[in-house]
Design a protein around this motif. Sequence first.
Motif, PDB file in Angstrom:
ATOM      1  N   ILE A  37       0.777  -1.280  -0.154  1.00 57.06           N
ATOM      2  CA  ILE A  37       0.024  -0.212  -0.276  1.00 57.06           C
ATOM      3  C   ILE A  37       0.942   1.376   0.041  1.00 57.06           C
ATOM      4  CG2 ILE A  37      -1.988   1.431   1.117  1.00 57.06           C
ATOM      5  CD1 ILE A  37      -2.673  -1.506  -0.157  1.00 57.06           C
ATOM      6  N   ASN A  38       1.637   1.278   0.985  1.00 57.44           N
ATOM      7  CA  ASN A  38       2.573   2.383   1.082  1.00 57.44           C
ATOM      8  C   ASN A  38       3.902   2.436   1.938  1.00 57.44           C
ATOM      9  OD1 ASN A  38       3.183   5.071   0.886  1.00 57.44           O
ATOM     10  ND2 ASN A  38       1.465   6.177   1.793  1.00 57.44           N
ATOM     11  N   THR A  39       4.642   3.402   1.935  1.00 55.22           N
ATOM     12  CA  THR A  39       5.734   3.329   2.709  1.00 55.22           C
ATOM     13  C   THR A  39       5.784   4.424   3.654  1.00 55.22           C
ATOM     14  OG1 THR A  39       7.209   2.167   1.076  1.00 55.22           O
ATOM     15  CG2 THR A  39       8.368   3.253   2.968  1.00 55.22           C
ATOM     16  N   VAL A  40       6.255   4.367   4.839  1.00 55.66           N
ATOM     17  CA  VAL A  40       6.085   5.214   6.101  1.00 55.66           C
ATOM     18  C   VAL A  40       7.685   5.273   6.564  1.00 55.66           C
ATOM     19  CG1 VAL A  40       5.302   6.264   7.985  1.00 55.66           C
ATOM     20  CG2 VAL A  40       3.821   5.132   6.689  1.00 55.66           C
ATOM     21  N   TYR A  41       8.123   6.431   6.525  1.00 54.42           N
ATOM     22  CA  TYR A  41       9.450   6.581   7.029  1.00 54.42           C
ATOM     23  C   TYR A  41       9.399   7.342   8.497  1.00 54.42           C
ATOM     24  CZ  TYR A  41      10.927   5.586   2.323  1.00 54.42           C
ATOM     25  OH  TYR A  41      11.065   5.111   1.214  1.00 54.42           O
ATOM     26  N   ASP A  42       9.837   6.607   9.356  1.00 54.73           N
ATOM     27  CA  ASP A  42       9.812   7.068  10.830  1.00 54.73           C
ATOM     28  C   ASP A  42      10.934   7.724  11.194  1.00 54.73           C
ATOM     29  OD1 ASP A  42       8.973   7.550  13.534  1.00 54.73           O
ATOM     30  OD2 ASP A  42       9.304   5.539  14.021  1.00 54.73           O
ATOM     31  N   HIS A  43      11.126   8.941  11.170  1.00 53.54           N
ATOM     32  CA  HIS A  43      12.444   9.681  11.407  1.00 53.54           C
ATOM     33  C   HIS A  43      12.436  10.153  13.187  1.00 53.54           C
ATOM     34  CE1 HIS A  43      13.630  10.031   7.430  1.00 53.54           C
ATOM     35  NE2 HIS A  43      12.128  10.287   7.295  1.00 53.54           N
ATOM     36  N   MET A  45      13.082   8.254  15.676  1.00 52.65           N
ATOM     37  CA  MET A  45      13.834   7.337  16.054  1.00 52.65           C
ATOM     38  C   MET A  45      15.256   7.529  16.862  1.00 52.65           C
ATOM     39  SD  MET A  45      11.664   4.690  16.562  1.00 52.65           S
ATOM     40  CE  MET A  45      12.804   3.599  17.464  1.00 52.65           C
ATOM     41  N   MET A  46      15.728   7.326  17.837  1.00 57.07           N
ATOM     42  CA  MET A  46      16.999   7.694  18.331  1.00 57.07           C
ATOM     43  C   MET A  46      18.164   7.260  17.497  1.00 57.07           C
ATOM     44  SD  MET A  46      16.552   9.491  20.904  1.00 57.07           S
ATOM     45  CE  MET A  46      17.954   9.752  22.060  1.00 57.07           C
ATOM     46  N   ASP A  47      17.969   5.910  16.970  1.00 54.56           N
ATOM     47  CA  ASP A  47      18.984   5.455  16.148  1.00 54.56           C
ATOM     48  C   ASP A  47      18.800   5.466  14.700  1.00 54.56           C
ATOM     49  OD1 ASP A  47      16.923   3.622  16.150  1.00 54.56           O
ATOM     50  OD2 ASP A  47      18.006   1.923  16.363  1.00 54.56           O
ATOM     51  N   GLY A  48      18.275   6.481  14.267  1.00 51.50           N
ATOM     52  CA  GLY A  48      18.013   6.843  12.938  1.00 51.50           C
ATOM     53  C   GLY A  48      16.673   6.686  12.351  1.00 51.50           C
ATOM     54  N   ALA A  49      16.487   6.699  11.137  1.00 46.89           N
ATOM     55  CA  ALA A  49      14.867   6.187  10.771  1.00 46.89           C
ATOM     56  C   ALA A  49      14.693   4.888  10.475  1.00 46.89           C
ATOM     57  CB  ALA A  49      14.721   6.917   9.492  1.00 46.89           C
ATOM     58  N   ASN A  50      13.407   4.425  10.726  1.00 52.19           N
ATOM     59  CA  ASN A  50      12.681   3.308  10.441  1.00 52.19           C
ATOM     60  C   ASN A  50      12.014   3.328   9.343  1.00 52.19           C
ATOM     61  OD1 ASN A  50      13.591   1.418  12.830  1.00 52.19           O
ATOM     62  ND2 ASN A  50      12.043   2.338  13.947  1.00 52.19           N
ATOM     63  N   THR A  51      12.073   2.194   8.334  1.00 53.50           N
ATOM     64  CA  THR A  51      11.351   2.163   7.214  1.00 53.50           C
ATOM     65  C   THR A  51      10.198   1.205   7.374  1.00 53.50           C
ATOM     66  OG1 THR A  51      13.204   2.422   5.660  1.00 53.50           O
ATOM     67  CG2 THR A  51      11.328   1.609   4.509  1.00 53.50           C
ATOM     68  N   ILE A  52       8.912   1.670   7.486  1.00 55.08           N
ATOM     69  CA  ILE A  52       7.713   0.623   7.756  1.00 55.08           C
ATOM     70  C   ILE A  52       6.853   0.589   6.260  1.00 55.08           C
ATOM     71  CG2 ILE A  52       5.683   0.589   9.167  1.00 55.08           C
ATOM     72  CD1 ILE A  52       7.252   2.449  11.209  1.00 55.08           C
ATOM     73  N   ALA A  53       6.593  -0.495   5.834  1.00 59.22           N
ATOM     74  CA  ALA A  53       5.884  -0.621   4.711  1.00 59.22           C
ATOM     75  C   ALA A  53       4.192  -1.268   5.257  1.00 59.22           C
ATOM     76  CB  ALA A  53       6.297  -1.879   4.043  1.00 59.22           C
ATOM     77  N   VAL A  54       3.590  -0.451   4.844  1.00 57.46           N
ATOM     78  CA  VAL A  54       2.040  -0.765   5.048  1.00 57.46           C
ATOM     79  C   VAL A  54       1.567  -1.727   4.124  1.00 57.46           C
ATOM     80  CG1 VAL A  54      -0.377   0.046   5.353  1.00 57.46           C
ATOM     81  CG2 VAL A  54       1.649   1.461   5.913  1.00 57.46           C
ATOM     82  N   LEU A  55       1.187  -2.822   4.432  1.00 55.71           N
ATOM     83  CA  LEU A  55       0.705  -3.947   3.583  1.00 55.71           C
ATOM     84  C   LEU A  55      -0.558  -4.534   3.722  1.00 55.71           C
ATOM     85  CD1 LEU A  55       3.949  -6.164   3.812  1.00 55.71           C
ATOM     86  CD2 LEU A  55       3.562  -4.540   2.274  1.00 55.71           C
ATOM     87  N   TYR A  56      -1.091  -5.019   2.805  1.00 55.78           N
ATOM     88  CA  TYR A  56      -2.825  -5.612   3.026  1.00 55.78           C
ATOM     89  C   TYR A  56      -2.486  -6.987   2.990  1.00 55.78           C
ATOM     90  CZ  TYR A  56      -7.604  -6.462   2.984  1.00 55.78           C
ATOM     91  OH  TYR A  56      -9.006  -6.801   3.100  1.00 55.78           O
ATOM     92  N   ASP A  57      -2.863  -8.012   3.811  1.00 55.32           N
ATOM     93  CA  ASP A  57      -2.696  -9.309   3.938  1.00 55.32           C
ATOM     94  C   ASP A  57      -3.891  -9.863   3.329  1.00 55.32           C
ATOM     95  OD1 ASP A  57      -2.934 -12.044   4.511  1.00 55.32           O
ATOM     96  OD2 ASP A  57      -1.747 -11.833   6.396  1.00 55.32           O
ATOM     97  N   LEU A  58      -4.016 -10.445   2.307  1.00 57.01           N
ATOM     98  CA  LEU A  58      -5.269 -10.797   1.351  1.00 57.01           C
ATOM     99  C   LEU A  58      -5.850 -11.846   1.952  1.00 57.01           C
ATOM    100  CD1 LEU A  58      -3.982  -9.707  -2.114  1.00 57.01           C
ATOM    101  CD2 LEU A  58      -5.861  -8.758  -0.878  1.00 57.01           C
ATOM    102  N   LYS A  59      -5.093 -12.805   2.733  1.00 52.03           N
ATOM    103  CA  LYS A  59      -5.601 -14.199   3.314  1.00 52.03           C
ATOM    104  C   LYS A  59      -6.605 -13.710   4.634  1.00 52.03           C
ATOM    105  CE  LYS A  59      -4.353 -18.554   5.483  1.00 52.03           C
ATOM    106  NZ  LYS A  59      -3.359 -19.298   5.748  1.00 52.03           N
TER     107      LYS A  59
END
Length: 81
Positions: A37-43, A45-59
């Motif tokens: 669906i989309n990517t969210v960059y969480d800046h 965090m104390m140790d840098g940024a996290n890359t979070i992928a928003v997914l839709y589980d079709l099952k």
Amino acid sequence: MKKKVDEKKTLKYAVSFIFYDTTNVRFMIKDRLYEYINTVYDHDMMDGANTIAVLYDLKYMKYIAVNVDKDPIGNKEITIL
């Protein structure tokens, strides 16, 4: 012996370099079907940024958020449909 996974076939690589300008891409991890669906960059965090992928589980028909850097699913091999 554990199978070596090609870095260019992982979810982490796909989110960073393939899916960055697209949405609604379907892919499989083993026998599970997901839709990107989309990517969210969480800046915040104390140790840098996290890359979070928003997914839709079709099952299970629900949205999930996956930290592709730290979650085990980020290093699994995917098949883009």
